[in-house]
Write a protein that holds these residues in place. Structure first.
Motif, PDB file in Angstrom:
ATOM      1  N   GLY A  62      27.156 -10.315  81.770  1.00 30.71           N
ATOM      2  CA  GLY A  62      27.599 -11.691  81.622  1.00 30.71           C
ATOM      3  C   GLY A  62      27.610 -12.554  82.863  1.00 30.71           C
ATOM      4  O   GLY A  62      28.188 -13.636  82.853  1.00 30.71           O
ATOM      5  N   THR A  63      26.935 -12.115  83.945  1.00 31.06           N
ATOM      6  CA  THR A  63      26.940 -12.926  85.164  1.00 31.06           C
ATOM      7  C   THR A  63      25.708 -13.820  85.291  1.00 31.06           C
ATOM      8  O   THR A  63      25.683 -14.713  86.127  1.00 31.06           O
ATOM      9  N   GLY A  64      24.666 -13.554  84.485  1.00 26.44           N
ATOM     10  CA  GLY A  64      23.478 -14.406  84.522  1.00 26.44           C
ATOM     11  C   GLY A  64      22.348 -13.865  85.376  1.00 26.44           C
ATOM     12  O   GLY A  64      21.614 -14.636  86.008  1.00 26.44           O
ATOM     13  N   ASN A  85      20.239  -8.192  99.176  1.00 26.27           N
ATOM     14  CA  ASN A  85      21.091  -7.999  98.006  1.00 26.27           C
ATOM     15  C   ASN A  85      21.761  -9.308  97.619  1.00 26.27           C
ATOM     16  O   ASN A  85      22.497  -9.899  98.423  1.00 26.27           O
ATOM     17  N   ILE A  86      21.494  -9.753  96.394  1.00 28.87           N
ATOM     18  CA  ILE A  86      22.138 -10.950  95.848  1.00 28.87           C
ATOM     19  C   ILE A  86      23.158 -10.496  94.818  1.00 28.87           C
ATOM     20  O   ILE A  86      22.814  -9.852  93.824  1.00 28.87           O
ATOM     21  N   LEU A  87      24.418 -10.816  95.066  1.00 26.49           N
ATOM     22  CA  LEU A  87      25.504 -10.419  94.172  1.00 26.49           C
ATOM     23  C   LEU A  87      25.989 -11.636  93.394  1.00 26.49           C
ATOM     24  O   LEU A  87      26.279 -12.684  93.968  1.00 26.49           O
ATOM     25  N   LEU A  88      26.072 -11.493  92.072  1.00 22.41           N
ATOM     26  CA  LEU A  88      26.507 -12.586  91.204  1.00 22.41           C
ATOM     27  C   LEU A  88      27.975 -12.413  90.835  1.00 22.41           C
ATOM     28  O   LEU A  88      28.400 -11.332  90.424  1.00 22.41           O
ATOM     29  N   ASN A  89      28.726 -13.499  90.969  1.00 22.64           N
ATOM     30  CA  ASN A  89      30.158 -13.525  90.661  1.00 22.64           C
ATOM     31  C   ASN A  89      30.388 -14.588  89.591  1.00 22.64           C
ATOM     32  O   ASN A  89      30.167 -15.775  89.826  1.00 22.64           O
ATOM     33  N   ASN A  90      30.795 -14.156  88.409  1.00 20.25           N
ATOM     34  CA  ASN A  90      30.985 -15.069  87.281  1.00 20.25           C
ATOM     35  C   ASN A  90      32.236 -15.929  87.494  1.00 20.25           C
ATOM     36  O   ASN A  90      33.349 -15.399  87.589  1.00 20.25           O
ATOM     37  N   TYR A  91      32.051 -17.240  87.550  1.00 15.86           N
ATOM     38  CA  TYR A  91      33.177 -18.165  87.739  1.00 15.86           C
ATOM     39  C   TYR A  91      34.251 -17.961  86.675  1.00 15.86           C
ATOM     40  O   TYR A  91      35.453 -18.109  86.953  1.00 15.86           O
ATOM     41  N   GLU A  92      33.836 -17.607  85.457  1.00 11.92           N
ATOM     42  CA  GLU A  92      34.775 -17.476  84.338  1.00 11.92           C
ATOM     43  C   GLU A  92      35.482 -16.123  84.308  1.00 11.92           C
ATOM     44  O   GLU A  92      36.461 -15.941  83.581  1.00 11.92           O
ATOM     45  N   ARG A 104      28.500  -5.383 100.806  1.00  9.88           N
ATOM     46  CA  ARG A 104      27.094  -4.953 100.872  1.00  9.88           C
ATOM     47  C   ARG A 104      26.121  -6.088 100.565  1.00  9.88           C
ATOM     48  O   ARG A 104      24.913  -5.944 100.746  1.00  9.88           O
ATOM     49  N   ALA A 105      26.631  -7.207 100.073  1.00 12.24           N
ATOM     50  CA  ALA A 105      25.762  -8.313  99.654  1.00 12.24           C
ATOM     51  C   ALA A 105      25.381  -9.205 100.825  1.00 12.24           C
ATOM     52  O   ALA A 105      26.200  -9.477 101.706  1.00 12.24           O
ATOM     53  N   ASN A 106      24.139  -9.660 100.832  1.00 12.13           N
ATOM     54  CA  ASN A 106      23.695 -10.670 101.795  1.00 12.13           C
ATOM     55  C   ASN A 106      24.016 -12.070 101.295  1.00 12.13           C
ATOM     56  O   ASN A 106      24.364 -12.963 102.078  1.00 12.13           O
ATOM     57  N   ILE A 107      23.862 -12.248  99.965  1.00 10.09           N
ATOM     58  CA  ILE A 107      24.118 -13.545  99.328  1.00 10.09           C
ATOM     59  C   ILE A 107      25.033 -13.315  98.132  1.00 10.09           C
ATOM     60  O   ILE A 107      24.825 -12.382  97.351  1.00 10.09           O
ATOM     61  N   ILE A 108      26.058 -14.150  98.012  1.00  7.38           N
ATOM     62  CA  ILE A 108      26.926 -14.129  96.833  1.00  7.38           C
ATOM     63  C   ILE A 108      26.778 -15.470  96.130  1.00  7.38           C
ATOM     64  O   ILE A 108      26.924 -16.523  96.755  1.00  7.38           O
ATOM     65  N   ILE A 109      26.452 -15.419  94.835  1.00  6.44           N
ATOM     66  CA  ILE A 109      26.347 -16.645  94.036  1.00  6.44           C
ATOM     67  C   ILE A 109      27.429 -16.606  92.970  1.00  6.44           C
ATOM     68  O   ILE A 109      27.462 -15.682  92.146  1.00  6.44           O
ATOM     69  N   THR A 110      28.311 -17.578  92.979  1.00  8.37           N
ATOM     70  CA  THR A 110      29.273 -17.727  91.892  1.00  8.37           C
ATOM     71  C   THR A 110      28.590 -18.529  90.798  1.00  8.37           C
ATOM     72  O   THR A 110      28.159 -19.660  91.017  1.00  8.37           O
ATOM     73  N   LEU A 127      24.336 -20.808  64.732  1.00 10.00           N
ATOM     74  CA  LEU A 127      24.075 -20.306  66.084  1.00 10.00           C
ATOM     75  C   LEU A 127      24.098 -18.780  66.076  1.00 10.00           C
ATOM     76  O   LEU A 127      25.092 -18.162  65.684  1.00 10.00           O
ATOM     77  N   VAL A 128      22.987 -18.179  66.509  1.00 11.50           N
ATOM     78  CA  VAL A 128      22.843 -16.718  66.508  1.00 11.50           C
ATOM     79  C   VAL A 128      22.712 -16.239  67.946  1.00 11.50           C
ATOM     80  O   VAL A 128      21.764 -16.616  68.648  1.00 11.50           O
ATOM     81  N   THR A 129      23.658 -15.406  68.401  1.00  9.69           N
ATOM     82  CA  THR A 129      23.608 -14.918  69.781  1.00  9.69           C
ATOM     83  C   THR A 129      23.952 -13.440  69.850  1.00  9.69           C
ATOM     84  O   THR A 129      24.772 -12.939  69.080  1.00  9.69           O
ATOM     85  N   SER A 130      23.311 -12.754  70.790  1.00  6.55           N
ATOM     86  CA  SER A 130      23.711 -11.386  71.147  1.00  6.55           C
ATOM     87  C   SER A 130      23.737 -11.310  72.669  1.00  6.55           C
ATOM     88  O   SER A 130      22.937 -10.629  73.297  1.00  6.55           O
ATOM     89  N   VAL A 131      24.652 -12.072  73.236  1.00  6.12           N
ATOM     90  CA  VAL A 131      24.831 -12.150  74.682  1.00  6.12           C
ATOM     91  C   VAL A 131      26.268 -11.768  75.011  1.00  6.12           C
ATOM     92  O   VAL A 131      27.128 -11.696  74.126  1.00  6.12           O
ATOM     93  N   ALA A 132      26.539 -11.546  76.302  1.00  3.18           N
ATOM     94  CA  ALA A 132      27.878 -11.108  76.699  1.00  3.18           C
ATOM     95  C   ALA A 132      28.939 -12.150  76.366  1.00  3.18           C
ATOM     96  O   ALA A 132      30.033 -11.817  75.920  1.00  3.18           O
ATOM     97  N   ASN A 133      28.595 -13.425  76.567  1.00  2.00           N
ATOM     98  CA  ASN A 133      29.552 -14.491  76.284  1.00  2.00           C
ATOM     99  C   ASN A 133      28.788 -15.775  76.006  1.00  2.00           C
ATOM    100  O   ASN A 133      28.084 -16.288  76.876  1.00  2.00           O
ATOM    101  N   ALA A 134      28.935 -16.288  74.789  1.00  2.00           N
ATOM    102  CA  ALA A 134      28.225 -17.515  74.394  1.00  2.00           C
ATOM    103  C   ALA A 134      29.153 -18.727  74.359  1.00  2.00           C
ATOM    104  O   ALA A 134      28.795 -19.764  73.802  1.00  2.00           O
ATOM    105  N   ASP A 135      30.338 -18.611  74.958  1.00  2.72           N
ATOM    106  CA  ASP A 135      31.314 -19.703  74.891  1.00  2.72           C
ATOM    107  C   ASP A 135      30.784 -21.000  75.490  1.00  2.72           C
ATOM    108  O   ASP A 135      31.016 -22.086  74.951  1.00  2.72           O
TER     109      ASP A 135
END
Length: 344
Positions: free
Chosen positions: A47-49, A147-154, A177-183, A238-246
């Motif tokens: 769910g981080t994208g 290393n790009i680490l994703l951080n989910n704002y939600e 360990r991450a070089n880049i963190i993207i929220t 709406l048809v979804t099979s994703v971690a979070n479709a909010d």
């Protein structure tokens, strides 16, 4: 029950701590390769994208011979598989197939053994200039150059707990360990709000922090050649099979569409029964503005049932990623690739 989850979480944390300690001490070794490797990963389970950010990098590196290596989550066919535009999603995973269909000239491979995946890519395609390793942050058997680490704002890393009590795959200390963190999945934010998140993430001087948001694009047809205007108001199944479709549901609600959401588990492989239920829901509304809408990830799986949707307005909604300080981010990526050219 919560006590048991806490107990299992402690056991899990000990196992992960030992594994990372062995890598840090060199008891377990990370293998380096001559080709630039960029890992796009997370600490939170799902769910981080990762996929849209991987696609962002593919657009950015379009002048390079790029390969994508993924695990291929929830696929039935095991081992190493070369993804083709006509591959079945149940054999290679929905997200690798989405990437291959969107970037047909890109090499896409799924393999649980990441070392084998990289070595096979370089053996079969020695012209490869850069490899994007999707969801490989915990796979320390390979030493990625970036290393790009994703951080989910939600659902931020710093507000979560380790599995199974929470959704963290490893300790928050792994952020180092991450070089880049993207929220990711950010709303409009003020500079103080961004500073607050960076402070919580404990960003170090050697790291770069960015914030990204989702851009929803015009709907595209799956089973029809008809184009429709998204300025009109629709009754949407709406048809979804994703971690979070909010966020998607909120986007459609804000545009004053009437939405009936059929949510399936993340990476779900649709069955004939699922399709029958979707169609039943669709036919339960008699509006002439009635459509079925899915995500791009679900589009590659619904296409398997295209004949079932004959005559039905079936669409998907593509997304893009917008990164703040975009040029600065782009320069970090392109400079890394340029300065780590493969020696053949």
């Amino acid at each position: 029950m919560r006590f048991l989850l806490y107990l299992f979480s402690l056991i899990y944390s000990l196992v992960i701590w030992m594994k990372n300690l062995f890598f840090d001490l060199g008891i377990l070794s990370s293998k380096e390769y001559s080709v630039p490797i960029i890992c796009i990963g997370n600490i939170t389970a799902g769910g981080t994208g990762k996929t849209p950010h991987t696609e962002y990098l593919l657009y950015l590196l379009c002048d390079k011979k790029t390969a994508v290596l993924s695990r291929g989550y929830n696929r039935k066919k095991k081992g190493l598989v070369w993804v083709d535009v006509n591959s079945k999603p149940e054999n290679v995973g929905d997200e690798p197939l989405q990437i291959k269909q969107k970037f047909p000239d890109t090499i896409v491979v799924v393999s649980g053994n990441r070392r084998k995946g990289i070595e096979e890519i370089l053996k079969k395609h020695p012209e490869t200039e850069v490899i994007l390793m999707d969801d490989g942050f915990q796979h320390r058997w390979i030493k990625a150059g970036m290393n790009i680490l994703l951080n989910n704002y939600e659902n931020t890393i710093y507000s979560d707990s380790l599995l199974p009590l929470g959704r963290l795959r490893e300790s928050k200390k792994a952020i180092s360990r991450a070089n880049i963190i993207i929220t990711t999945k950010c709303p409009k934010m003020t500079p103080p709000e961004k500073t607050g998140i960076n402070n919580q993430l404990n960003i170090d001087a050697y790291q770069n922090s960015f914030f990204s948001s989702i851009i929803y694009n015009n709907w595209k047809p799956i089973s029809t050649s008809e184009k429709i205007s998204t300025n009109e108001k629709y009754h949407i199944t709406l048809v979804t099979s994703v971690a979070n479709a909010d966020n998607l549901k909120l986007h459609l609600d804000e545009n004053r569409h009437i939405v009936n959401h059929l949510s399936f588990p993340d990476h779900h492989n649709f069955t004939k029964t699922d399709i029958e239920n979707i169609l039943s829901e669709y036919y339960s509304t008699t509006s002439d503005k009635n459509i079925i809408l899915s995500t791009e990830k679900d589009k590659v799986k619904l296409t398997n049932f295209k004949a079932k949707f004959n005559g039905i307005k079936l669409f998907f909604i593509p997304i893009n990623i917008k990164i703040d300080r975009e040029q600065e981010f782009n320069n970090l990526i392109t400079d890394y690739v340029a300065n780590h050219k493969r020696n053949r």
